[in-house]
Design a protein around this motif. Structure first.
Motif, PDB file in Angstrom:
ATOM      1  N   ALA A  63       0.794  -1.234   0.000  1.00  0.00           N
ATOM      2  CA  ALA A  63       0.000   0.000   0.000  1.00  0.00           C
ATOM      3  C   ALA A  63       0.822   1.278   0.000  1.00  0.00           C
ATOM      4  CB  ALA A  63      -0.933  -0.003   1.212  1.00  0.00           C
ATOM      5  N   GLY A  64       2.161   1.159  -0.046  1.00  0.00           N
ATOM      6  CA  GLY A  64       3.000   2.345   0.045  1.00  0.00           C
ATOM      7  C   GLY A  64       3.176   2.830   1.474  1.00  0.00           C
ATOM      8  N   LEU A  65       2.870   1.952   2.447  1.00  0.00           N
ATOM      9  CA  LEU A  65       2.924   2.316   3.867  1.00  0.00           C
ATOM     10  C   LEU A  65       4.010   1.544   4.626  1.00  0.00           C
ATOM     11  CD1 LEU A  65      -0.938   2.376   4.558  1.00  0.00           C
ATOM     12  CD2 LEU A  65       0.550   4.342   4.104  1.00  0.00           C
ATOM     13  N   ALA A  66       4.835   0.807   3.908  1.00  0.00           N
ATOM     14  CA  ALA A  66       5.976   0.066   4.479  1.00  0.00           C
ATOM     15  C   ALA A  66       5.561  -0.992   5.491  1.00  0.00           C
ATOM     16  CB  ALA A  66       6.993   1.029   5.114  1.00  0.00           C
ATOM     17  N   GLY A  67       4.389  -1.596   5.291  1.00  0.00           N
ATOM     18  CA  GLY A  67       3.938  -2.626   6.226  1.00  0.00           C
ATOM     19  C   GLY A  67       4.896  -3.804   6.320  1.00  0.00           C
ATOM     20  N   GLY A  68       5.322  -4.329   5.178  1.00  0.00           N
ATOM     21  CA  GLY A  68       6.247  -5.460   5.173  1.00  0.00           C
ATOM     22  C   GLY A  68       7.605  -5.101   5.745  1.00  0.00           C
ATOM     23  N   SER A  69       8.092  -3.912   5.393  1.00  0.00           N
ATOM     24  CA  SER A  69       9.382  -3.447   5.923  1.00  0.00           C
ATOM     25  C   SER A  69       9.311  -3.250   7.432  1.00  0.00           C
ATOM     26  CB  SER A  69       9.781  -2.130   5.254  1.00  0.00           C
ATOM     27  OG  SER A  69      10.010  -2.311   3.879  1.00  0.00           O
ATOM     28  N   SER A  70       8.184  -2.734   7.895  1.00  0.00           N
ATOM     29  CA  SER A  70       7.997  -2.524   9.327  1.00  0.00           C
ATOM     30  C   SER A  70       7.951  -3.851  10.076  1.00  0.00           C
ATOM     31  CB  SER A  70       6.700  -1.745   9.567  1.00  0.00           C
ATOM     32  OG  SER A  70       6.457  -1.593  10.935  1.00  0.00           O
ATOM     33  N   ASN A  71       7.302  -4.861   9.486  1.00  0.00           N
ATOM     34  CA  ASN A  71       7.277  -6.193  10.102  1.00  0.00           C
ATOM     35  C   ASN A  71       8.685  -6.763  10.213  1.00  0.00           C
ATOM     36  OD1 ASN A  71       4.167  -7.336   8.484  1.00  0.00           O
ATOM     37  ND2 ASN A  71       4.498  -5.852  10.105  1.00  0.00           N
ATOM     38  N   ALA A  72       9.488  -6.569   9.152  1.00  0.00           N
ATOM     39  CA  ALA A  72      10.876  -7.044   9.177  1.00  0.00           C
ATOM     40  C   ALA A  72      11.676  -6.314  10.252  1.00  0.00           C
ATOM     41  CB  ALA A  72      11.519  -6.837   7.804  1.00  0.00           C
ATOM     42  N   ALA A  73      11.460  -4.997  10.352  1.00  0.00           N
ATOM     43  CA  ALA A  73      12.167  -4.196  11.364  1.00  0.00           C
ATOM     44  C   ALA A  73      11.823  -4.673  12.776  1.00  0.00           C
ATOM     45  CB  ALA A  73      11.814  -2.724  11.200  1.00  0.00           C
ATOM     46  N   ALA A  74      10.540  -4.938  13.008  1.00  0.00           N
ATOM     47  CA  ALA A  74      10.118  -5.429  14.324  1.00  0.00           C
ATOM     48  C   ALA A  74      10.732  -6.790  14.625  1.00  0.00           C
ATOM     49  CB  ALA A  74       8.592  -5.507  14.388  1.00  0.00           C
ATOM     50  N   THR A  75      10.834  -7.633  13.606  1.00  0.00           N
ATOM     51  CA  THR A  75      11.438  -8.960  13.774  1.00  0.00           C
ATOM     52  C   THR A  75      12.917  -8.834  14.145  1.00  0.00           C
ATOM     53  OG1 THR A  75       9.882  -9.955  12.210  1.00  0.00           O
ATOM     54  CG2 THR A  75      11.931 -11.152  12.620  1.00  0.00           C
ATOM     55  N   ILE A  76      13.625  -7.945  13.452  1.00  0.00           N
ATOM     56  CA  ILE A  76      15.051  -7.727  13.761  1.00  0.00           C
ATOM     57  C   ILE A  76      15.213  -7.242  15.202  1.00  0.00           C
ATOM     58  CG2 ILE A  76      17.024  -6.218  13.249  1.00  0.00           C
ATOM     59  CD1 ILE A  76      16.113  -6.323  10.286  1.00  0.00           C
ATOM     60  N   LYS A  77      14.416  -6.265  15.590  1.00  0.00           N
ATOM     61  CA  LYS A  77      14.504  -5.731  16.961  1.00  0.00           C
ATOM     62  C   LYS A  77      14.110  -6.794  17.989  1.00  0.00           C
ATOM     63  CE  LYS A  77      12.050  -1.910  16.192  1.00  0.00           C
ATOM     64  NZ  LYS A  77      11.440  -0.570  16.457  1.00  0.00           N
ATOM     65  N   GLY A  78      13.079  -7.562  17.648  1.00  0.00           N
ATOM     66  CA  GLY A  78      12.628  -8.592  18.577  1.00  0.00           C
ATOM     67  C   GLY A  78      13.642  -9.697  18.781  1.00  0.00           C
ATOM     68  N   LEU A  79      14.270 -10.139  17.681  1.00  0.00           N
ATOM     69  CA  LEU A  79      15.294 -11.185  17.796  1.00  0.00           C
ATOM     70  C   LEU A  79      16.505 -10.673  18.565  1.00  0.00           C
ATOM     71  CD1 LEU A  79      15.143 -12.793  14.231  1.00  0.00           C
ATOM     72  CD2 LEU A  79      14.213 -13.716  16.367  1.00  0.00           C
ATOM     73  N   ASN A  80      16.828  -9.393  18.397  1.00  0.00           N
ATOM     74  CA  ASN A  80      17.943  -8.800  19.144  1.00  0.00           C
ATOM     75  C   ASN A  80      17.696  -8.915  20.653  1.00  0.00           C
ATOM     76  OD1 ASN A  80      20.423  -7.283  19.319  1.00  0.00           O
ATOM     77  ND2 ASN A  80      19.201  -5.488  19.854  1.00  0.00           N
ATOM     78  N   THR A  81      16.432  -8.719  21.051  1.00  0.00           N
ATOM     79  CA  THR A  81      16.067  -8.830  22.469  1.00  0.00           C
ATOM     80  C   THR A  81      15.962 -10.291  22.900  1.00  0.00           C
ATOM     81  OG1 THR A  81      14.845  -6.748  22.351  1.00  0.00           O
ATOM     82  CG2 THR A  81      14.317  -8.212  24.183  1.00  0.00           C
ATOM     83  N   LEU A  82      15.249 -11.081  22.100  1.00  0.00           N
ATOM     84  CA  LEU A  82      14.977 -12.478  22.458  1.00  0.00           C
ATOM     85  C   LEU A  82      16.259 -13.300  22.556  1.00  0.00           C
ATOM     86  CD1 LEU A  82      12.222 -13.862  22.950  1.00  0.00           C
ATOM     87  CD2 LEU A  82      12.287 -14.651  20.583  1.00  0.00           C
ATOM     88  N   TRP A  83      17.183 -13.023  21.633  1.00  0.00           N
ATOM     89  CA  TRP A  83      18.428 -13.763  21.609  1.00  0.00           C
ATOM     90  C   TRP A  83      19.546 -13.084  22.419  1.00  0.00           C
ATOM     91  CZ3 TRP A  83      18.726 -15.082  15.629  1.00  0.00           C
ATOM     92  CH2 TRP A  83      17.678 -15.970  15.315  1.00  0.00           C
ATOM     93  N   GLU A  84      19.193 -11.989  23.096  1.00  0.00           N
ATOM     94  CA  GLU A  84      20.129 -11.254  23.963  1.00  0.00           C
ATOM     95  C   GLU A  84      21.429 -10.914  23.237  1.00  0.00           C
ATOM     96  OE1 GLU A  84      20.449 -13.890  27.306  1.00  0.00           O
ATOM     97  OE2 GLU A  84      18.641 -13.090  28.243  1.00  0.00           O
ATOM     98  N   LEU A  85      21.272 -10.327  22.032  1.00  0.00           N
ATOM     99  CA  LEU A  85      22.432 -10.024  21.191  1.00  0.00           C
ATOM    100  C   LEU A  85      23.099  -8.694  21.548  1.00  0.00           C
ATOM    101  CD1 LEU A  85      20.830 -11.070  17.779  1.00  0.00           C
ATOM    102  CD2 LEU A  85      22.445 -12.402  19.163  1.00  0.00           C
ATOM    103  N   ASN A  86      22.307  -7.768  22.089  1.00  0.00           N
ATOM    104  CA  ASN A  86      22.809  -6.434  22.451  1.00  0.00           C
ATOM    105  C   ASN A  86      23.429  -5.683  21.276  1.00  0.00           C
ATOM    106  OD1 ASN A  86      22.151  -6.631  25.290  1.00  0.00           O
ATOM    107  ND2 ASN A  86      23.853  -8.074  25.472  1.00  0.00           N
ATOM    108  N   LEU A  87      22.891  -5.891  20.077  1.00  0.00           N
ATOM    109  CA  LEU A  87      23.363  -5.135  18.914  1.00  0.00           C
ATOM    110  C   LEU A  87      22.823  -3.703  18.998  1.00  0.00           C
ATOM    111  CD1 LEU A  87      22.746  -7.772  16.081  1.00  0.00           C
ATOM    112  CD2 LEU A  87      24.922  -7.213  17.176  1.00  0.00           C
ATOM    113  N   SER A  88      23.620  -2.747  18.547  1.00  0.00           N
ATOM    114  CA  SER A  88      23.196  -1.348  18.572  1.00  0.00           C
ATOM    115  C   SER A  88      22.148  -1.091  17.492  1.00  0.00           C
ATOM    116  CB  SER A  88      24.394  -0.430  18.334  1.00  0.00           C
ATOM    117  OG  SER A  88      24.880  -0.591  17.008  1.00  0.00           O
ATOM    118  N   GLN A  89      21.448   0.039  17.606  1.00  0.00           N
ATOM    119  CA  GLN A  89      20.475   0.393  16.574  1.00  0.00           C
ATOM    120  C   GLN A  89      21.149   0.512  15.213  1.00  0.00           C
ATOM    121  OE1 GLN A  89      17.032   3.261  17.056  1.00  0.00           O
ATOM    122  NE2 GLN A  89      18.327   4.534  15.752  1.00  0.00           N
ATOM    123  N   GLU A  90      22.351   1.068  15.190  1.00  0.00           N
ATOM    124  CA  GLU A  90      23.090   1.210  13.927  1.00  0.00           C
ATOM    125  C   GLU A  90      23.379  -0.153  13.307  1.00  0.00           C
ATOM    126  OE1 GLU A  90      27.210   3.264  12.199  1.00  0.00           O
ATOM    127  OE2 GLU A  90      26.642   3.543  14.293  1.00  0.00           O
TER     128      GLU A  90
END
Length: 283
Positions: free
Chosen positions: A97-124
């Protein structure tokens, strides 16, 4: 077994200019991206191995073509941690739809795995992983308001342009982004826009001037194919929108309002011929 639930917010483009096609096949762009509070919900849950994707929406791919699959794949590749994941996508943002829904889902997955897997990766570091999945993913990780260059991955944060009333109207057709890019006339004089003025209006929190000067060079291509988008824009302006524009490669049209009663009056009028309408705010 760990579990985490995240909000996955959409975005609109307050300005979008396409400069030229690059040697790598991508297009060089300038855009102002704005996060909105229309959101999906992503639940990540540890499983023994592999990946399972579920969603409440039939049109959401549940295989490797989904960007959340690619996000998990890239996180495994980046970290060497090969743990299974069950991803549930509660979808509210319209698809393609031009609203980045799929990209946003991917971003949430990346952030979530960073927390779930205790990776402590920076936002950058997360954003560097994100750009390998899609051009909008780094912005969806960062959020807020940003000026984006390159293919959309070079981000300059702007002053927060939050709590602005937004009305979205989606005609529920899928328009391939590649088709829109290839149909652009990049030499047209009316494509030459000054995005710096809009950045200035955002920095000064000047909603009326921003709304009156928004532009999207992709709009003409999509409107020529779907004239109803021009009708939606006209309805929004006639019912009190300060400005109206197509977001990204479409087909969603949004209007910016400074009056809630006018927004809901416009929504009522649009409901006569548009099925998907959303009221939201900028974040």
């Amino acid at each position: 077994m760990g579990e985490i639930i995240l909000n996955s917010y959409g975005k609109i483009n307050l300005a979008l200019d396409v400069l030229y096609k690059r040697d790598d096949g991508y297009h060089e762009i300038k855009t102002i991206m704005q996060q909105i509070d229309l959101k999906d919900t992503i639940m990540l849950r540890d499983i023994d191995e592999g990946i399972i994707i579920e969603s409440n929406q039939k049109g959401v791919p549940l295989d490797s073509t989904n960007l959340v699959y690619k996000a998990w794949e890239e996180m495994v590749k980046k970290t060497g941690i090969n743990r299974g994941i069950h991803i549930t996508i509660d979808k509210n943002i319209p698809i393609a739809a031009g609203l980045a829904g799929g990209s946003s889902n991917a971003a949430a997955t990346i952030k979530g795995l960073n927390t779930l897997w205790e990776l402590n990766l920076s936002q950058e570091e997360l954003m560097e992983i994100g750009v390998t999945i899609g051009a909008d993913v780094p912005f969806c990780i960062q959020g807020g308001t940003a000026y984006a260059q390159g293919i959309g991955e070079k981000l300059t944060p702007l002053n927060k342009f939050s709590n602005k009333l937004v009305l979205l109207a989606n005609i529920d057709v899928s328009i391939p982004t590649a088709y829109v890019y290839e149909s652009l006339n990049l030499d047209a004089k009316d494509n030459k826009k000054d995005i710096n003025k809009l950045i200035e209006y955002i920095q000064k929190d000047n909603l009326p001037l921003l709304a009156q000067n928004m532009f999207n060079v992709m709009e003409k291509v999509v409107v020529s194919k779907y004239p109803i988008l021009e009708k939606i824009k006209r309805t929004m302006m006639e019912h009190g929108a300060l400005g109206s524009l197509m977001s990204g490669s479409g087909p969603t049209v949004f209007g910016l309002f400074d009056n809630e009663s006018k927004l809901y009056s416009c929504k009522k009028e649009l409901e006569k011929y548009v099925n998907k309408i959303f009221v939201c705010k900028t974040i």
